[in-house]
Design a protein around this motif. Structure first.
Motif, PDB file in Angstrom:
ATOM      1  N   ALA A 110      11.151   2.888  27.870  1.00  0.00           N
ATOM      2  CA  ALA A 110      10.113   3.919  27.966  1.00  0.00           C
ATOM      3  C   ALA A 110       9.097   3.768  26.835  1.00  0.00           C
ATOM      4  O   ALA A 110       7.883   3.972  27.036  1.00  0.00           O
ATOM      5  CB  ALA A 110      10.761   5.305  27.934  1.00  0.00           C
ATOM      6  N   SER A 111       9.573   3.410  25.653  1.00  0.00           N
ATOM      7  CA  SER A 111       8.650   3.231  24.522  1.00  0.00           C
ATOM      8  C   SER A 111       7.653   2.104  24.809  1.00  0.00           C
ATOM      9  O   SER A 111       6.453   2.223  24.497  1.00  0.00           O
ATOM     10  CB  SER A 111       9.440   2.935  23.249  1.00  0.00           C
ATOM     11  N   ILE A 112       8.122   1.026  25.352  1.00  0.00           N
ATOM     12  CA  ILE A 112       7.224  -0.088  25.666  1.00  0.00           C
ATOM     13  C   ILE A 112       6.172   0.360  26.682  1.00  0.00           C
ATOM     14  O   ILE A 112       4.973   0.062  26.537  1.00  0.00           O
ATOM     15  CB  ILE A 112       8.034  -1.285  26.188  1.00  0.00           C
TER      16      ILE A 112
ATOM     17  N   GLU B 297      18.222  10.911  27.584  1.00  0.00           N
ATOM     18  CA  GLU B 297      16.864  11.158  27.098  1.00  0.00           C
ATOM     19  C   GLU B 297      15.920  10.042  27.522  1.00  0.00           C
ATOM     20  O   GLU B 297      14.787  10.283  27.942  1.00  0.00           O
ATOM     21  CB  GLU B 297      16.875  11.301  25.573  1.00  0.00           C
ATOM     22  N   GLY B 298      16.406   8.811  27.416  1.00  0.00           N
ATOM     23  CA  GLY B 298      15.576   7.688  27.840  1.00  0.00           C
ATOM     24  C   GLY B 298      15.319   7.708  29.331  1.00  0.00           C
ATOM     25  O   GLY B 298      14.200   7.431  29.784  1.00  0.00           O
ATOM     26  N   ASP B 299      16.329   8.045  30.144  1.00  0.00           N
ATOM     27  CA  ASP B 299      16.133   8.143  31.584  1.00  0.00           C
ATOM     28  C   ASP B 299      15.104   9.211  31.921  1.00  0.00           C
ATOM     29  O   ASP B 299      14.284   9.044  32.835  1.00  0.00           O
ATOM     30  CB  ASP B 299      17.460   8.462  32.283  1.00  0.00           C
ATOM     31  N   LEU B 300      15.160  10.341  31.175  1.00  0.00           N
ATOM     32  CA  LEU B 300      14.211  11.417  31.424  1.00  0.00           C
ATOM     33  C   LEU B 300      12.789  10.969  31.095  1.00  0.00           C
ATOM     34  O   LEU B 300      11.851  11.227  31.860  1.00  0.00           O
ATOM     35  CB  LEU B 300      14.594  12.657  30.603  1.00  0.00           C
ATOM     36  N   ARG B 301      12.614  10.341  29.954  1.00  0.00           N
ATOM     37  CA  ARG B 301      11.271   9.839  29.597  1.00  0.00           C
ATOM     38  C   ARG B 301      10.763   8.848  30.642  1.00  0.00           C
ATOM     39  O   ARG B 301       9.592   8.894  31.044  1.00  0.00           O
ATOM     40  CB  ARG B 301      11.316   9.158  28.226  1.00  0.00           C
ATOM     41  N   LEU B 302      11.645   7.967  31.088  1.00  0.00           N
ATOM     42  CA  LEU B 302      11.252   6.969  32.089  1.00  0.00           C
ATOM     43  C   LEU B 302      10.914   7.643  33.414  1.00  0.00           C
ATOM     44  O   LEU B 302       9.946   7.262  34.091  1.00  0.00           O
ATOM     45  CB  LEU B 302      12.398   5.967  32.279  1.00  0.00           C
ATOM     46  N   ALA B 303      11.686   8.708  33.777  1.00  0.00           N
ATOM     47  CA  ALA B 303      11.410   9.420  35.016  1.00  0.00           C
ATOM     48  C   ALA B 303      10.058  10.126  34.963  1.00  0.00           C
ATOM     49  O   ALA B 303       9.305  10.137  35.949  1.00  0.00           O
ATOM     50  CB  ALA B 303      12.534  10.421  35.302  1.00  0.00           C
TER      51      ALA B 303
END
Length: 659
Positions: free
Chosen positions: A99-101, A127-133
């Motif tokens: 997600a950061s990339i 948290e990463g899945d949520l940001r990516l979603a």
């Protein structure tokens, strides 16, 4: 008197050739049609293009030659390479890192859109899945899912996106073939899928990254659309183009539909118009750490993928036997952008051009092959193939569906069928000519004729010839009281006395006249000393007849007398006759004079009467004048001659023998 003509329909006369020409031409045209049909069959075959050996091999070479090394400035690639994996940790990375990339690309680098050549079938860090979603639902981000086209109904993750089948053919879901409107039969059907996990199911954009390599393992085609359970799913590059690559203005958006040219199986050819080095590739670790200059990425469409061997995302393409998978999608996206900007190669009807080219070569073959040598015909086909390769090289970017090997297979068909046929027909014609000539001409003359450059040596031509006409005097009185077998034996033996000298001295046997013959020298090939050769033959004939009479006298049989007339002059020599029957002969005034001289020899004590033309042409003989005489059809008297030293015959004894 009778003649012995050539067998009908087997000789080289123009009349007979004209009769044979119709079926021969029909055969050639049939071969030409078959050659064209070979091209048609290959160009419009329902089989995949790579089913024709050499077809895709040619296109691959053309692709490499056409591929531009100029930078592709509209697209950028982010590579999860070995260095990035070493720097950022083993794959799979945390969703936070991915997600950061994506956030860096959108927010810090200002890219127009990001497509992931990656899928996430299992949940990871929440948290990463949520940001990516969130990025997938609200940002210019295209997620990926993989459709399988085999027989295994694999189902992993939660499939999402797609368009109902009822809407196919409208807007960005349309496909077309070169000849047909959009229809479901040109959309391949998937058997299974690997999709992202349910937490990413609200993504706004999702594209298919599944593919089927050709039978040789090379990836040349992608499915622009895929059917699965009542919905249609576009490919990754198409979704990225639709969401982020079109003009922002809505009016412009609807005015610029981009449709894919697909083959009969519903796959589009990937437009590999750029060399792999033309794409700007940034390392994922440099994006993550913001080390890549902003101008490298700003305003571009970005595809994120991996060249790492650990991720096994490598395929063979026409450009390289080992190509990063995301470069395939980048090439497809580049082609869509070219179409939108009007810089894509203009479509041309390559298949029709291939057929027209084959028609031209086939017609050329019909006109040339029967007339030229096999080597020349092979040269024509090689030249035509070279020309076609140049034309096919030009057409390759302009038509994704045409088969460049089509005309080459037509040429191969002509090479296998037409060239040997032309050679066989030439050989057959030569054999017929040889057999024909051997009926008329001495072997030495035949050999010389075969070495000559005459295209049709039996065609009528005006030549300077010496004609010899010999006959048995009072033939009827000799044979009328004989049994048929004895009469035939007498005739055959007498003709042998006449024939052997003619052939031995290079003469052409025109015809037998029952109890005599007509022969001439100087045709079908000119002979400088034809008069002397004819005189040599006449002397030998007189010698043969004397020996023949000696044998007859020993048996108590009457002597026979031969009468010979000879004249030299211009005559038309060649094949004359009708469709049913023809003969190689000479016609002209000198021939008529020779006939008259043979006839009036009955009034002279000499068996050989010679005209002024032969006397003038001879260089080896001396002659005795016999005085002048009017001949039938001549207004002035002609001076007659015989050979010097020729013993005169007692006409009274001759009359007694005949009685």
């Amino acid at each position: 008197m009778s003649t012995i003509p050539k067998p009908p329909l087997t000789q080289g006369s123009k009349q007979n050739t004209a009769l044979r020409r119709l079926p021969a031409v029909a055969v050639w045209w049939l071969i030409a049609v078959c050659a064209v049909l070979v091209t048609v069959a290959i160009e419009w075959s329902s089989l995949p293009a790579n089913a024709t050996p050499g077809n895709e091999w040619l296109r691959d070479h053309f692709v490499r030659l056409h591929a531009s090394s100029a930078d592709e400035t509209r697209i950028a690639l982010v590579d999860i390479d070995e260095e990035s994996i070493v720097a950022l940790g083993r794959w799979p990375w945390s969703r936070e890192r991915v997600a950061s990339i994506i956030e860096h690309l959108v927010a810090n680098y200002g890219v127009r859109g990001v497509a992931l050549d990656l899928y996430f079938s299992e949940p990871a860090d929440p948290e990463g899945d949520l940001r990516l979603a969130v990025l997938a639902e609200h940002g210019p981000v295209v997620m990926a899912q993989v459709f399988d086209y085999g027989n295994t109904p694999i189902r992993i993750g939660q499939l999402f996106g797609g368009t109902p089948l009822d809407n196919v053919g409208v807007g960005t879901s349309a496909t077309r073939t070169r000849n047909n409107p959009p229809n479901l039969t040109t959309i391949p059907l998937a058997s299974g899928y690997i999709a992202n996990h349910a937490g990413l199911a609200r993504a706004a954009h999702v594209g298919n990254i599944g593919f089927i390599p050709d039978a040789d393992g090379v990836l040349r085609h992608l499915p622009p659309l895929t059917q699965f359970e009542g919905r249609v799913y576009p490919t990754l590059s198409r979704v990225l183009f639709d969401c982020c690559g079109r003009p922002v203005n809505a009016v412009q958006r609807s005015a610029l539909p981009v449709q894919s040219v697909v083959n009969a199986n519903g796959f589009m050819r990937v437009p590999y118009r750029h060399q792999l080095s033309a794409f700007n590739v940034s390392k994922a670790t440099d994006i993550f750490n913001l080390r890549t200059p902003k101008e490298y990425l700003e305003g571009k469409l970005v595809i994120v993928g991996s060249s790492s061997l650990n991720l096994s995302d490598r395929v063979a393409t026409p450009l390289s036997p080992s190509t990063n998978g995301f470069l395939v999608h980048a090439s497809a996206l580049s082609g869509l952008l070219d179409e939108q900007e009007g810089i894509a190669p203009r479509p041309l009807p390559g298949r029709w051009i291939a057929v027209l080219f084959s028609i031209g070569v086939a017609v050329l073959g019909v006109l040339a092959f029967p007339r030229l040598s096999a080597l020349s015909n092979i040269g024509i086909l090689l030249g035509a193939s070279a020309v076609w390769l140049g034309l096919a090289f030009y057409l390759q970017p302009h038509d994704d569906l045409f088969a460049p090997a089509g005309p080459l297979y037509a040429h191969l068909f002509l090479l296998i069928v037409a060239v040997p046929l032309g050679w066989q027909m030439t050989q057959s014609k030569s054999r017929r000519l040889l057999n024909t000539l051997q009926q008329y001409v001495a072997k030495a003359v035949v050999d010389q004729l075969l070495l000559s450059d005459l295209k049709d040596p039996l065609a009528p031509r005006q030549l300077h010839v010496t004609t010899l006409i010999a006959d048995m005097e009072a033939y009827t009185s000799h044979v009328e009281s004989l049994p048929i077998q004895d009469a035939a034996s007498l005739t055959t033996a007498f003709l042998e006395c006449l024939t052997a000298p003619v052939l031995a001295h290079g003469g052409t046997l025109d015809k037998y006249t029952g109890d005599g013959l007509v022969a001439f020298w100087g045709a079908p090939l000119p002979q400088e000393n034809h008069a002397d050769l004819a005189l040599d033959a006449a002397r030998q004939i007189l010698h043969n007849v004397r020996e023949f009479n000696q044998r007859r006298a020993a048996l108590g049989l009457r002597a026979v007398r031969v009468r010979i007339g000879m004249e030299t002059g211009i005559a038309m020599a060649g094949d004359f006759g009708t469709k049913a029957r023809s003969i190689y002969t000479a016609v002209g005034d000198s021939v008529n004079v020779a006939s008259r001289l043979e006839d009036i020899a009955r009034d002279y004590p000499y068996d050989l009467i010679i005209g002024q033309g032969t006397v003038s042409a001879s260089r080896s003989y001396r002659f005795t004048q016999l005085g002048e005489r009017f001949l039938k059809g001549k207004e002035l008297p002609l001076q007659l001659y015989t050979l010097e030293g020729l013993e005169p015959r007692d006409l009274a004894d001759t009359a007694k023998d005949q009685a």
